[in-house]
Design an enzyme around this catalytic site. Structure first.
Site, PDB file in Angstrom:
ATOM      1  N   PRO A  87       0.817  -1.220   0.000  1.00  0.00           N
ATOM      2  CA  PRO A  87       0.000   0.000   0.000  1.00  0.00           C
ATOM      3  C   PRO A  87       0.849   1.269   0.000  1.00  0.00           C
ATOM      4  CG  PRO A  87      -0.196  -1.178   2.097  1.00  0.00           C
ATOM      5  CD  PRO A  87       0.620  -2.030   1.197  1.00  0.00           C
TER       6      PRO A  87
ATOM      7  N   GLU B 177       2.414  -6.896   8.621  1.00  0.00           N
ATOM      8  CA  GLU B 177       2.486  -5.426   8.719  1.00  0.00           C
ATOM      9  C   GLU B 177       3.495  -4.833   7.746  1.00  0.00           C
ATOM     10  OE1 GLU B 177      -0.077  -6.648  10.849  1.00  0.00           O
ATOM     11  OE2 GLU B 177      -0.011  -4.467  10.836  1.00  0.00           O
TER      12      GLU B 177
ATOM     13  N   ARG C 123      -3.854  -8.544 -20.493  1.00  0.00           N
ATOM     14  CA  ARG C 123      -4.770  -8.068 -21.540  1.00  0.00           C
ATOM     15  C   ARG C 123      -4.067  -7.231 -22.594  1.00  0.00           C
ATOM     16  NH1 ARG C 123      -9.767  -7.482 -20.513  1.00  0.00           N
ATOM     17  NH2 ARG C 123      -9.895  -5.502 -21.604  1.00  0.00           N
TER      18      ARG C 123
ATOM     19  N   ASP D   8     -10.967   0.195 -24.326  1.00  0.00           N
ATOM     20  CA  ASP D   8     -11.404   0.085 -22.943  1.00  0.00           C
ATOM     21  C   ASP D   8     -11.354   1.433 -22.244  1.00  0.00           C
ATOM     22  OD1 ASP D   8     -11.966  -2.526 -23.069  1.00  0.00           O
ATOM     23  OD2 ASP D   8     -10.130  -3.218 -22.111  1.00  0.00           O
TER      24      ASP D   8
HETATM   25  N1  ADE Z   1      -0.849  -4.998   0.036  1.00  0.00           N
HETATM   26  C1  ADE Z   1      -1.717  -4.575   0.971  1.00  0.00           C
HETATM   27  N2  ADE Z   1      -2.502  -3.605   0.494  1.00  0.00           N
HETATM   28  C2  ADE Z   1      -2.106  -3.374  -0.783  1.00  0.00           C
HETATM   29  C3  ADE Z   1      -2.517  -2.464  -1.800  1.00  0.00           C
HETATM   30  N3  ADE Z   1      -3.496  -1.586  -1.613  1.00  0.00           N
HETATM   31  N4  ADE Z   1      -1.885  -2.510  -2.978  1.00  0.00           N
HETATM   32  C4  ADE Z   1      -0.879  -3.381  -3.181  1.00  0.00           C
HETATM   33  N5  ADE Z   1      -0.446  -4.256  -2.268  1.00  0.00           N
HETATM   34  C5  ADE Z   1      -1.054  -4.253  -1.081  1.00  0.00           C
END
Ligand code: ADE
Length: 260
Positions: free
Chosen positions: A88, A115, A153, A168
């Protein structure tokens, strides 16, 4: 053929999603070659530990760097390759990013869990971190599948129709227009008559206008990247949409300037 290597502590996670639909066909047609590596197989100790408590304290567990590095080292490199950690914290994934990835000979996708991943692995063994959106998943596995699907794709021959990827949503900063199939009347609702007319130019115009209206309503931020031909500008003006589109573009530009 593009090669994708997946590094995960849940190798079984991928079996079904990578065995269906377009990805399955692309694998059979040797357009993409996907290999899955179990990080746990590279955990040296007897208990095959891949995670440990964070130095400095805090919640949860951190993935140890040695099993990740050993697993990565065991992956044979092919041509131009890129090591991507799904996290993330990464750069937001997008259609543009998918196009860049589709140009590599090899993508090595590392799925983090818990984590996080020991920073020494991410900073020294990973080329980039990639996030599929501003939410936290339990691990990188689902994100890796999203990346593989979007990239697959785009590989030549992966889709039946050569240009359907180009049409697309997002390939030209517009959302896709609505689509209809049989029956012609469903719960009293008719298919727009122009689509039954056989007039291809009228259909193309109708769909373009639909796309613009939808994008104005839902994702005006996309319009700043839209390039319009003369004919398209004329059509928008004729439908009374040009001023709205220009205004949305102006607002987006200002928003970008403020955030920069
Ligand atoms: N791992 C945990 N959350 C994630 C996300 N939003 N994008 C990519 N990998 C992740």
């Amino acid at each position: 053929m593009m090669r994708v290597d997946l590094l995960s502590i849940f190798p079984d996670f991928f079996t079904s999603p990578l065995g269906e639909g377009i990805i399955r066909r692309a694998r059979q047609a040797q357009i993409i070659d996907i290999a899955i590596h179990n990080i746990r197989d590279h955990a040296g100790d007897r208990h095959q530990m891949t995670d440990d408590r964070p130095y400095g304290g805090g919640e949860g567990m951190v993935m140890k760097p040695e099993p990740l590095a050993a697993c990565l080292k065991a992956v044979p490199r092919r041509g131009r390759s890129r090591v991507i950690l799904l996290s993330p914290r990464g750069v937001p994934f997008s259609q543009q990013q998918a196009r860049l990835y589709a140009d590599y000979d090899q993508l090595i996708l590392v799925c983090g869990r818990y984590e996080g991943v020991d920073e020494r692995f991410s900073s020294h063994h990973v080329d980039e971190e990639c996030s599929i959106g501003d939410y936290v998943l339990s691990g990188g596995e689902l994100a890796a599948l999203v990346v593989i699907d979007a990239v697959c794709r785009l590989l030549p021959g992966a889709l039946g129709c050569a240009d359907s990827a180009e049409r697309d949503s997002f390939s030209r900063s517009l959302l896709k227009h609505g689509q209809y199939t049989r029956p012609p009347v469903f719960e009293g609702l008719e298919v727009p008559a122009v689509l039954l007319s056989g007039d291809h130019l009228a259909i193309a115009r109708h769909r373009f206008l639909e796309s613009v209206r939808l994008t104005l309503a839902r994702r005006p931020d996309l319009l700043s990247g839209l390039e319009l031909s003369k004919a398209e500008r004329a059509l928008l003006a004729q439908e009374g949409l040009l001023a709205q589109v220009e205004q949305a573009r102006q607002e987006q530009k200002q928003a970008l300037e403020i955030s920069a």
